[in-house]
Design a protein around this motif. Structure first.
Motif, short mmCIF file in Angstrom:
data_model
loop_
_atom_site.label_atom_id
_atom_site.label_comp_id
_atom_site.label_asym_id
_atom_site.label_seq_id
_atom_site.Cartn_x
_atom_site.Cartn_y
_atom_site.Cartn_z
N TYR A 98 44.46 44.96 50.82
CA TYR A 98 45.69 45.01 50.04
C TYR A 98 45.45 44.48 48.63
O TYR A 98 45.85 45.11 47.63
CB TYR A 98 46.79 44.19 50.74
N GLU A 99 44.83 43.32 48.54
CA GLU A 99 44.60 42.68 47.23
C GLU A 99 43.66 43.51 46.35
O GLU A 99 43.83 43.57 45.13
CB GLU A 99 44.04 41.26 47.42
N TYR A 100 42.67 44.14 46.95
CA TYR A 100 41.74 44.99 46.21
C TYR A 100 42.50 46.15 45.56
O TYR A 100 42.31 46.47 44.38
CB TYR A 100 40.66 45.51 47.16
N GLN A 101 43.38 46.77 46.32
CA GLN A 101 44.18 47.86 45.79
C GLN A 101 45.10 47.37 44.67
O GLN A 101 45.22 48.01 43.62
CB GLN A 101 45.00 48.50 46.91
N MET A 102 45.75 46.22 44.88
CA MET A 102 46.64 45.66 43.86
C MET A 102 45.87 45.31 42.59
O MET A 102 46.33 45.59 41.48
CB MET A 102 47.35 44.42 44.39
N ALA A 103 44.70 44.72 42.75
CA ALA A 103 43.88 44.36 41.58
C ALA A 103 43.51 45.60 40.78
O ALA A 103 43.53 45.60 39.55
CB ALA A 103 42.63 43.60 42.02
N GLY A 104 43.17 46.68 41.48
CA GLY A 104 42.85 47.94 40.80
C GLY A 104 44.03 48.50 40.04
O GLY A 104 43.89 48.94 38.89
N MET A 105 45.20 48.47 40.65
CA MET A 105 46.41 48.95 39.97
C MET A 105 46.74 48.07 38.78
O MET A 105 47.06 48.57 37.70
CB MET A 105 47.59 48.98 40.95
N ASN A 106 46.64 46.75 38.97
CA ASN A 106 46.93 45.82 37.88
C ASN A 106 45.97 46.00 36.72
O ASN A 106 46.37 45.92 35.55
CB ASN A 106 46.90 44.37 38.38
N GLN A 107 44.71 46.28 37.02
CA GLN A 107 43.73 46.50 35.95
C GLN A 107 44.07 47.76 35.15
O GLN A 107 43.88 47.79 33.94
CB GLN A 107 42.32 46.59 36.53
N GLN A 108 44.60 48.76 35.83
CA GLN A 108 45.04 49.98 35.14
C GLN A 108 46.22 49.68 34.22
O GLN A 108 46.33 50.23 33.14
CB GLN A 108 45.43 51.07 36.15
#
Length: 166
Positions: A98-108
């Motif tokens: 979950y956090e990996y996906q969120m971090a990727g979205m946040n980086q975008q």
């Protein structure tokens, strides 16, 4: 001054949260604890109660720690606070996905802010606010999972709303 943000609902604040706060505060000059609401969760405590709980518990940690409510995108909140780092705690593989996906979205959304993951202390990894509330609602002992004063507040709230299974 390097600012970090540690966001969460903190309903209630647990020993796992406190572990991440203590360790996260060592990584930045200023740590902002962002207390938010999550529409997919049903809180036991109001935003104001959770803010007061977190403020009281972090007062003993030391360092420059601020507790702030927010109700916006995390990256907008981080930008407003001048944060360059988002601190996130991990307990298990499911958290990581979950956090990996969120971090990727946040980086975008905002590539100027990095996400840093801290593994919870091994003894605290199973602790989740959701489970603490469930245990308390069924009359179980939660003293191993939350600070003493938080335990008292959870027990008092359960007495007010009524235990399950009784």
């Amino acid at each position: 001054m390097r600012t970090g943000v540690y966001p969460g609902t903190f309903d209630p604040v647990t020993l796992g949260h406190m572990d991440i706060i203590r360790r996260g505060a060592k990584l930045v000059d200023r740590l902002v604890i962002g207390v938010t609401t999550n529409p997919s969760k049903s809180p036991m405590f109001s935003l104001e109660e959770r803010m007061a709980m977190v403020k009281r518990e972090v007062a003993e940690v030391g360092g420059e720690i601020h507790v702030v409510a927010f109700d916006s995108l995390l990256m907008d909140f981080a930008e407003r606070e001048g944060a360059k780092v988002i601190v996130r705690g991990l307990r298990a593989v499911a958290d990581f996905e979950y956090e990996y996906q969120m971090a990727g979205m946040n980086q975008q959304i905002n590539p100027r802010v990095e996400t840093v993951f801290l593994m919870a202390d091994v003894s605290l990894q199973p602790i989740a606010s959701r489970l603490v509330k469930e245990i308390a609602l069924f009359g179980g002992d939660i003293h191993k999972f939350v600070p003493a004063r938080v335990r008292d507040e959870v027990v008092a709230r359960v007495e007010k709303v009524g235990r399950k299974g009784s």
